[in-house]
Write an enzyme that holds these catalytic residues in place. Sequence first.
Site, PDB file in Angstrom:
ATOM      1  N   ARG A  69       0.855  -1.185   0.000  1.00  0.00           N
ATOM      2  CA  ARG A  69       0.000   0.000   0.000  1.00  0.00           C
ATOM      3  C   ARG A  69       0.892   1.236   0.000  1.00  0.00           C
ATOM      4  NH1 ARG A  69      -4.833  -1.284  -1.981  1.00  0.00           N
ATOM      5  NH2 ARG A  69      -5.948  -2.877  -0.753  1.00  0.00           N
ATOM      6  N   ALA A  81     -11.284  -6.948  -0.276  1.00  0.00           N
ATOM      7  CA  ALA A  81     -12.094  -5.727  -0.183  1.00  0.00           C
ATOM      8  C   ALA A  81     -12.073  -5.006  -1.522  1.00  0.00           C
ATOM      9  CB  ALA A  81     -11.560  -4.814   0.922  1.00  0.00           C
ATOM     10  N   GLU A  98     -15.559  -9.438  -5.111  1.00  0.00           N
ATOM     11  CA  GLU A  98     -14.209  -9.222  -4.596  1.00  0.00           C
ATOM     12  C   GLU A  98     -13.594 -10.514  -4.076  1.00  0.00           C
ATOM     13  OE1 GLU A  98     -12.434  -6.591  -4.963  1.00  0.00           O
ATOM     14  OE2 GLU A  98     -14.069  -5.428  -5.852  1.00  0.00           O
ATOM     15  N   GLU A 102     -10.171 -11.658  -5.887  1.00  0.00           N
ATOM     16  CA  GLU A 102      -8.921 -11.577  -5.126  1.00  0.00           C
ATOM     17  C   GLU A 102      -8.465 -12.929  -4.581  1.00  0.00           C
ATOM     18  OE1 GLU A 102      -8.909  -8.500  -2.206  1.00  0.00           O
ATOM     19  OE2 GLU A 102      -9.205  -6.912  -3.677  1.00  0.00           O
ATOM     20  N   GLU A 125     -16.283   7.876   3.450  1.00  0.00           N
ATOM     21  CA  GLU A 125     -16.346   6.454   3.110  1.00  0.00           C
ATOM     22  C   GLU A 125     -17.158   5.665   4.127  1.00  0.00           C
ATOM     23  OE1 GLU A 125     -13.500   2.546   2.278  1.00  0.00           O
ATOM     24  OE2 GLU A 125     -12.627   4.363   3.137  1.00  0.00           O
ATOM     25  N   GLU A 149      -2.010  -5.666  -7.284  1.00  0.00           N
ATOM     26  CA  GLU A 149      -2.655  -6.950  -7.065  1.00  0.00           C
ATOM     27  C   GLU A 149      -1.876  -8.113  -7.681  1.00  0.00           C
ATOM     28  OE1 GLU A 149      -6.631  -6.625  -8.447  1.00  0.00           O
ATOM     29  OE2 GLU A 149      -7.307  -5.464  -6.715  1.00  0.00           O
TER      30      GLU A 149
END
Length: 209
Positions: A69, A81, A98, A102, A125, A149
């Site tokens: 990140r 997520a 998701e 993922e 959010e 990813e």
Amino acid sequence: MRTIKDTAESWRVTASETPFTGNKTAARTDVVVMPDGSTAKRDYQVHPGSVAVLAIDGQDRVLVINQYRHPVRHRLWEIPAGLLDVPGENPLHAAQRELYEEAHVKAEDWRVLTDVFTSPGGCDEALRIFLARDLSDVEGERFEVSEEEADMELARVPLGELVRGVLAGELHNTCLAVGVLALAAARAGEGVDALRPATAPWPARPFEA
């Protein structure tokens, strides 16, 4: 006895501007009328909302992802997520997508674990975290990933180990931390079967059935 419950409220906005609009989010400045009649500027990120999935298998292991990140300069352990990219999108459908994209996994049992505002002082959010059980692998080709990813690592970790890591300050992702602690609290309380159904209303992000 006072009931402790968040309540919806909206103070009057006399002016609003959006100085920046990105690919998925934007920055907004509102001029808000305070209770004493004065005004103040409030800057915040406009966010479409998101979903996360705490997927737990029959051996009480949680499916987690290790991903870089950039804003925090860390590789974080997370749970699957993603954003609610389509206005009004059903959050359960988004969560199922998701989990497939993922982790290439599907689940038969879905429940709402908890709903949170991730950073209400500076971002609108809203996040819904689902609990997914009765896991099985998805047949067919895996979803093609790219960018960060493409470097993801998948693992299954005992729930107790994740709880320990959160409390020890070793795990920092919001979705993971809130999710594992919420599940531990649910089990210690009325039990998982008392959780809300996967289609429970979500006033923060209304959706189509």
